[in-house]
Motif scaffolding. Structure first.
Motif, mmCIF file in Angstrom:
data_model
loop_
_atom_site.group_PDB
_atom_site.id
_atom_site.type_symbol
_atom_site.label_atom_id
_atom_site.label_comp_id
_atom_site.label_asym_id
_atom_site.label_seq_id
_atom_site.Cartn_x
_atom_site.Cartn_y
_atom_site.Cartn_z
ATOM 1 N N LEU A 151 0.827 -1.208 0.000
ATOM 2 C CA LEU A 151 0.000 0.000 0.000
ATOM 3 C C LEU A 151 0.859 1.256 0.000
ATOM 4 N N THR A 152 1.463 1.520 -1.136
ATOM 5 C CA THR A 152 2.311 2.693 -1.315
ATOM 6 C C THR A 152 1.533 3.801 -2.025
ATOM 7 N N GLU A 153 2.037 5.016 -1.942
ATOM 8 C CA GLU A 153 1.387 6.136 -2.620
ATOM 9 C C GLU A 153 1.333 5.905 -4.124
ATOM 10 N N ALA A 154 2.397 5.330 -4.684
ATOM 11 C CA ALA A 154 2.437 5.098 -6.127
ATOM 12 C C ALA A 154 1.390 4.075 -6.545
ATOM 13 N N LEU A 155 1.266 2.980 -5.798
ATOM 14 C CA LEU A 155 0.289 1.960 -6.169
ATOM 15 C C LEU A 155 -1.131 2.505 -6.041
ATOM 16 N N ILE A 156 -1.410 3.242 -4.969
ATOM 17 C CA ILE A 156 -2.757 3.773 -4.775
ATOM 18 C C ILE A 156 -3.116 4.734 -5.902
ATOM 19 N N ALA A 157 -2.166 5.557 -6.327
ATOM 20 C CA ALA A 157 -2.404 6.471 -7.446
ATOM 21 C C ALA A 157 -2.668 5.695 -8.727
ATOM 22 N N ASP A 158 -1.886 4.657 -8.958
ATOM 23 C CA ASP A 158 -1.993 3.890 -10.197
ATOM 24 C C ASP A 158 -3.289 3.097 -10.259
ATOM 25 N N VAL A 159 -3.669 2.458 -9.156
ATOM 26 C CA VAL A 159 -4.828 1.557 -9.162
ATOM 27 C C VAL A 159 -6.138 2.298 -8.920
ATOM 28 N N TYR A 160 -6.126 3.254 -7.996
ATOM 29 C CA TYR A 160 -7.369 3.915 -7.602
ATOM 30 C C TYR A 160 -7.547 5.309 -8.203
ATOM 31 N N GLY A 161 -6.503 5.868 -8.769
ATOM 32 C CA GLY A 161 -6.615 7.180 -9.383
ATOM 33 C C GLY A 161 -6.778 8.317 -8.394
ATOM 34 N N VAL A 162 -6.214 8.163 -7.190
ATOM 35 C CA VAL A 162 -6.290 9.218 -6.180
ATOM 36 C C VAL A 162 -4.900 9.495 -5.624
ATOM 37 N N ARG A 163 -4.743 10.719 -5.117
ATOM 38 C CA ARG A 163 -3.506 11.069 -4.424
ATOM 39 C C ARG A 163 -3.664 10.734 -2.952
ATOM 40 N N ALA A 164 -2.695 10.049 -2.394
ATOM 41 C CA ALA A 164 -2.764 9.658 -0.991
ATOM 42 C C ALA A 164 -1.433 9.927 -0.320
ATOM 43 N N VAL A 165 -1.515 10.191 0.961
ATOM 44 C CA VAL A 165 -0.329 10.289 1.798
ATOM 45 C C VAL A 165 -0.293 9.044 2.662
ATOM 46 N N VAL A 166 0.784 8.288 2.537
ATOM 47 C CA VAL A 166 0.935 7.043 3.289
ATOM 48 C C VAL A 166 2.031 7.243 4.324
ATOM 49 N N THR A 167 1.666 7.126 5.584
ATOM 50 C CA THR A 167 2.670 7.250 6.634
ATOM 51 C C THR A 167 3.589 6.051 6.611
ATOM 52 N N ASP A 168 4.790 6.238 7.152
ATOM 53 C CA ASP A 168 5.696 5.103 7.254
ATOM 54 C C ASP A 168 5.059 4.026 8.108
ATOM 55 N N PRO A 169 5.166 2.748 7.698
ATOM 56 C CA PRO A 169 4.601 1.676 8.507
ATOM 57 C C PRO A 169 5.148 1.711 9.927
ATOM 58 N N ASP A 170 4.285 1.377 10.902
ATOM 59 C CA ASP A 170 4.749 1.308 12.282
ATOM 60 C C ASP A 170 5.535 0.018 12.499
ATOM 61 N N THR A 171 5.809 -0.307 13.736
ATOM 62 C CA THR A 171 6.642 -1.483 14.018
ATOM 63 C C THR A 171 5.994 -2.776 13.550
ATOM 64 N N ASP A 172 4.661 -2.757 13.355
ATOM 65 C CA ASP A 172 3.967 -3.937 12.844
ATOM 66 C C ASP A 172 3.861 -3.921 11.321
ATOM 67 N N GLY A 173 4.448 -2.922 10.683
ATOM 68 C CA GLY A 173 4.380 -2.846 9.229
ATOM 69 C C GLY A 173 3.023 -2.427 8.702
#
Length: 259
Positions: free
Chosen positions: A223-245
């Protein structure tokens, strides 16, 4: 070993619904099926439970082709919760949940104590014990969904397939449901629209687009910003995964057509 699909294809007329899709849910884990409407999530779930057959490729259970197994044996292993369920028959909530025991009983035999115990446990787990005697048709959409999940739990499956189970549920019950599924001793495959719910509860995610797998892995990997943009057509901000990823996704806008 558990359910798996190997290069399955399914069409509707000349329209491809799935095109060479492979999925290997980790045993005992919760796998999220993600993707826009029309990406093939529901079609793939129907193939995994044997309701429909692939035009090519194979679905297997413990390494054996699903179409070579008895339907009753598959029903004892694999439970399904669909998006919509309805009936014209006058049933109580408990009656609906008891349907999950059918694969475990001989025809025309009354329920035994193990059946009653499984039904009571399923009603308790889904918070419906106090509604057991209520008529099915007066329930809210969310309560009907929970009753269908209780039916699946009463089946005591080893594999659990859910098609957008959080539809019609309020926020609390969405989280209660996915927490319950995640803690069950089953292999589960759950179609979801909410990326944050998938990131929070799923151990593994598979992203579909136009009937093909475009990514698979842990939520933090996929679930990266690039994949979300490519698949869903939206701009998203993805926080760094926490200790559980487990990342957090915040949608901040749509992309222009030319992006």
């Amino acid at each position: 070993m558990t359910l798996a699909a190997d290069r399955v294809t399914r069409t509707a007329g000349s329209t491809p619904l799935l095109d060479g899709v492979s999925i290997n849910p980790p045993p005992g884990a919760m796998t999220g099926l993600l993707g826009p409407n029309g990406s093939g999530k529901s079609t793939l779930l129907r193939l995994l439970c044997g309701v429909t057959a692939p035009a090519a490729g194979a679905v297997t259970l413990d390494g054996r082709p699903l179409d070579q197994l008895r339907r009753r044996d598959v029903a004892r292993r694999v439970a399904v919760v669909e998006q919509q369920a309805d009936t014209l028959v006058e049933l109580t909530v408990a009656d609906v949940v008891r349907l999950g025991r059918i694969p475990h009983r001989r025809a025309w035999t009354p329920p035994a104590e193990p059946d009653d115990r499984a039904v009571r446990d399923a009603l308790e787990r889904t918070g419906l014990a106090d509604r057991a005697d209520r008529p099915w048709h007066i329930l809210s959409g969310g309560e009907r969904q929970r009753a269908q999940i209780a039916r699946a739990l009463a089946q005591e499956p080893r594999e659990l397939l859910l098609d957008e189970p959080t539809n019609h549920l309020d926020i609390q019950h969405q989280h209660d449901l996915l927490h319950l599924v995640r803690t069950l001793p089953v292999t589960s495959v759950v179609a979801l629209h909410d990326l944050n719910l998938a990131a929070m509860y799923c151990d593994h995610v598979v992203v579909l687009r136009r009937g093909r797998v475009v990514a698979a892995g842990t939520p933090g990997e996929v679930l990266t910003e690039a994949l979300i943009a490519d698949v869903y057509g939206v701009r998203a901000v993805v926080t760094d995964p926490d200790t559980d990823g487990r990342p957090h996704i915040r949608v901040v806008g749509t992309l222009s057509r030319g992006h």
